[in-house]
Write a protein that holds these residues in place. Structure first.
Motif, PDB file in Angstrom:
ATOM      1  N   ASP A 125     -11.972   8.640  -4.910  1.00  0.00           N
ATOM      2  CA  ASP A 125     -11.858  10.105  -5.916  1.00  0.00           C
ATOM      3  C   ASP A 125     -13.036  10.414  -6.281  1.00  0.00           C
ATOM      4  O   ASP A 125     -13.043  11.628  -6.315  1.00  0.00           O
ATOM      5  CB  ASP A 125     -11.126   8.980  -7.052  1.00  0.00           C
ATOM      6  N   LYS A 128       0.586  -0.687  -0.120  1.00  0.00           N
ATOM      7  CA  LYS A 128      -0.069  -0.170  -0.270  1.00  0.00           C
ATOM      8  C   LYS A 128       0.781   1.322  -0.027  1.00  0.00           C
ATOM      9  O   LYS A 128       2.244   1.261   0.370  1.00  0.00           O
ATOM     10  CB  LYS A 128      -0.528  -0.048   1.104  1.00  0.00           C
ATOM     11  N   LEU A 140      -7.336   8.314   1.096  1.00  0.00           N
ATOM     12  CA  LEU A 140      -6.809   7.411   2.137  1.00  0.00           C
ATOM     13  C   LEU A 140      -6.019   7.183   3.140  1.00  0.00           C
ATOM     14  O   LEU A 140      -6.050   6.608   4.547  1.00  0.00           O
ATOM     15  CB  LEU A 140      -6.383   6.788   0.665  1.00  0.00           C
ATOM     16  N   GLY A 153      -9.227   2.800  -4.319  1.00  0.00           N
ATOM     17  CA  GLY A 153      -9.198   3.875  -5.043  1.00  0.00           C
ATOM     18  C   GLY A 153      -9.772   4.675  -5.609  1.00  0.00           C
ATOM     19  O   GLY A 153     -10.534   5.936  -5.571  1.00  0.00           O
ATOM     20  N   THR A 202      -0.460   2.122  -5.339  1.00  0.00           N
ATOM     21  CA  THR A 202      -0.310   1.465  -4.479  1.00  0.00           C
ATOM     22  C   THR A 202       0.534  -0.186  -5.854  1.00  0.00           C
ATOM     23  O   THR A 202       0.305  -0.194  -6.817  1.00  0.00           O
ATOM     24  CB  THR A 202      -1.511   0.533  -4.012  1.00  0.00           C
ATOM     25  N   SER A 230       0.968   5.304  -1.827  1.00  0.00           N
ATOM     26  CA  SER A 230       0.745   6.298  -3.523  1.00  0.00           C
ATOM     27  C   SER A 230       1.440   5.351  -4.176  1.00  0.00           C
ATOM     28  O   SER A 230       2.761   5.272  -4.437  1.00  0.00           O
ATOM     29  CB  SER A 230       1.373   7.966  -2.720  1.00  0.00           C
ATOM     30  N   ASN A 270      -1.056   0.952  -9.013  1.00  0.00           N
ATOM     31  CA  ASN A 270      -2.712   1.709  -8.670  1.00  0.00           C
ATOM     32  C   ASN A 270      -2.238   2.815  -9.353  1.00  0.00           C
ATOM     33  O   ASN A 270      -1.206   3.704  -8.672  1.00  0.00           O
ATOM     34  CB  ASN A 270      -3.613   1.088  -7.953  1.00  0.00           C
ATOM     35  N   ASN A 281      -5.319   4.890  -9.695  1.00  0.00           N
ATOM     36  CA  ASN A 281      -5.727   6.216  -8.626  1.00  0.00           C
ATOM     37  C   ASN A 281      -5.920   6.337  -7.369  1.00  0.00           C
ATOM     38  O   ASN A 281      -4.666   5.692  -6.244  1.00  0.00           O
ATOM     39  CB  ASN A 281      -8.224   6.330  -9.237  1.00  0.00           C
ATOM     40  N   GLY A 282      -6.931   6.435  -6.695  1.00  0.00           N
ATOM     41  CA  GLY A 282      -6.597   6.798  -5.146  1.00  0.00           C
ATOM     42  C   GLY A 282      -5.955   8.580  -4.478  1.00  0.00           C
ATOM     43  O   GLY A 282      -5.712   8.946  -5.260  1.00  0.00           O
ATOM     44  N   ASN A 283      -6.398   8.423  -3.561  1.00  0.00           N
ATOM     45  CA  ASN A 283      -6.029  10.521  -3.121  1.00  0.00           C
ATOM     46  C   ASN A 283      -5.423  10.226  -1.587  1.00  0.00           C
ATOM     47  O   ASN A 283      -5.577   9.663  -1.057  1.00  0.00           O
ATOM     48  CB  ASN A 283      -6.705  11.574  -3.504  1.00  0.00           C
TER      49      ASN A 283
END
Length: 512
Positions: free
Chosen positions: A473, A411, A434, A469, A415, A413, A427, A429-431
């Motif tokens: 978003d 896990k 999380l 993620g 991942t 930034s 991965n 996406n996500g910000n």
């Protein structure tokens, strides 16, 4: 979902890219690739500048990246823009394509400036800055006047377009080069030939901005089978299934969440709620410590003493708030001895790092498994420092997957999801929303639910990470967060996304 969400996107290492470039150059007229790179950079620069006659500062280094930048400057001047080159190299020291690019720019009267004038230039107003200092070949920390240039670029208010990769960033790891490294903070990056792992993980997402790929017209036949890729919907789409009318709760599997030591009952509850909302047929919470008789907010969950659960069937998710007691160790040992699919998170990973016997059992298992460590947990499992894990996240994830013969979700930034065969996915996406307590418990519950619905471990990990993620978003886009987002807010959004994907799949099948 946009088409960009579904396309597979291979990622190539520096070594692979060098081989592709060498093979392409052998089949093309001299200087072709640099000319194409300069043209692609200039076209994007015009779009980003946002005006018909823009002032553009091109910061060029001594190598091929600087050559790309100088050719871009030539094209920008020819198109009527006021482009200036700040050249961090003696013209007499330029070689090969970079030397040709310099002569080409001089013939077109592109204005050049020496580093001695850098401070004054950076104080001027620019519509756009092009970063062409260093590309993917950087091997040591940037210091001296070049370091000052990067720091100055990072203070500018205008958009910054990085060519190939933001200067100072490692294309394989996504970290700054060197112990005290710096890197350009770009608002946009145009990367050449192929996409790179180092644009998507580590600190990269704070440096790259929006990424565009220019393949420079290289034949697809010259690209090898990539061992890394971006994680997209396409990566797990074949596991998305429309539910049959003739189904029942047993069709969608059982998930048992093991955790909840004294004072930590919230962790397994979050995981269990996520598993239920992601489609598991039945969800049990096995409390290691004094637990709840029921979850009043989600009465569908079945609360038990962990020791009473039969772990030989269903999917076991062990670790959320589990603690390190003898009871927790014994429970984990029992879970590792079953043939049930297993997802290990949090304290389960810490126990494995502490107990060699547990680690050995894990490595010998043949049932599907997923580990979901954050960098410190990964470091404990590998017997190193967290900084060592972060220094090369793809390598650390691969090492863990090989050591324990299981899928690993490292896990953070960008991942990294790693398969025991060495394949990885990053991965996109996500910000920062999380980065909140309980977020990992929700991810564990999502993964457990997908395993229970007979997803293979690899696709379950890819799907869980992507959904997690994407939910963050969406929540942020709707105005909640990233500051102050609570993990429980992700759960209904993940459910909505999962249903959207399945409904989209059903619509596609009807259309076909």
């Amino acid at each position: 979902m946009s088409q960009a969400d579904t396309r597979p996107q291979p990622l190539y290492t520096v070594t692979e890219l060098r081989a592709i470039e060498h093979a392409a150059m052998a089949a093309l007229p001299p200087h072709t690739l640099m000319q194409r790179a300069g043209k692609a950079a200039a076209e994007l620069a015009v779009e980003l500048a946002g005006t018909a006659s823009a002032r553009i500062l091109v910061v060029a280094g001594p190598g091929n990246n600087g050559g790309d930048a100088m050719l871009a400057a030539s094209q920008l001047c020819e198109a009527g823009h006021d482009a200036h080159v700040l050249l961090y190299a003696a013209p007499s020291a330029l070689r090969g394509d970079a030397a040709l690019a310099y002569r080409h720019a001089c013939e077109r009267s592109v204005p050049f400036h020496l580093p001695a004038t850098a401070a004054a230039l950076f104080d001027e107003a620019w519509n756009l800055v092009l970063d062409g200092l260093f590309g993917i070949g950087l091997a040591r920390s940037i210091d001296g006047e070049l370091r000052d240039a990067i720091l100055a670029i990072n203070q500018l208010a205008c958009p910054v377009l990085a060519l190939d990769i933001p200067s100072g960033l490692d294309a394989d790891t996504g970290m700054t080069v060197g112990a005290d490294g710096v890197a350009v903070h770009a608002s946009h990056t145009i990367t050449f030939i192929g996409d790179k792992p180092g644009l998507h993980t580590g600190v990269a997402r704070d440096h790259t901005g929006r990424i565009a790929l220019a393949d420079l017209g290289i034949s697809p036949a010259l690209f090898p089978q990539a061992q890394a890729r971006l994680n997209t919907i396409e990566s797990f789409a074949r596991q998305l299934r429309v539910r049959r009318h003739a189904s029942h709760k047993g069709s969608f599997g059982d998930v048992m969440i093991l955790g909840g030591a004294a004072g930590m009952t919230g962790a397994p509850i979050l995981g269990a709620r996520a598993a239920l909302h992601c489609g598991a047929g039945r969800v049990f919470i096995g409390f290691v410590g004094p637990g709840l008789s029921a979850d009043s907010g989600q009465p569908e969950l079945m609360c038990r003493d962990a020791a009473s659960l039969d772990l030989s069937h269903g999917v076991v998710v062990a670790g959320p708030g589990m603690g390190d007691s003898r009871a927790a160790q014994d429970l984990l040992a029992r879970a590792l001895s079953t043939a049930a699919p297993l997802l290990l998170d949090a304290d389960a990973l810490n126990l494995i790092a502490l107990e060699g016997g547990l680690a050995e059992r894990l490595a010998l298992r043949r049932a599907p498994g997923i580990l979901t460590p954050h960098p410190l947990e990964a470091a404990r499992l590998l017997g190193c420092a967290a900084a060592d894990v972060q220094a090369d996240r793809p390598a650390a994830a691969r090492k863990l997957a090989a050591r324990f013969n299981t899928v690993v979700v490292l896990k953070g930034s960008g991942t990294v999801i790693a398969h025991p065969d060495g394949t990885i996915a990053i991965n996109p996406n996500g910000n920062p929303a999380l980065a909140t307590a309980g977020s990992g418990d929700v991810l564990a519950g999502i993964g457990g639910a997908l395993l229970a619905q007979h997803w293979p471990a690899w696709e379950a990990a890819l799907g869980a990470v992507w959904l997690h993620g994407a939910a963050a978003d969406r929540v942020v886009a709707q105005g909640t967060g990233p500051i102050g987002l609570s993990a429980s807010e992700l759960i209904p959004v993940v459910r909505a996304l999962l249903n959207e994907l399945v409904n989209q799949l059903a619509g596609t099948k009807r259309d076909n």
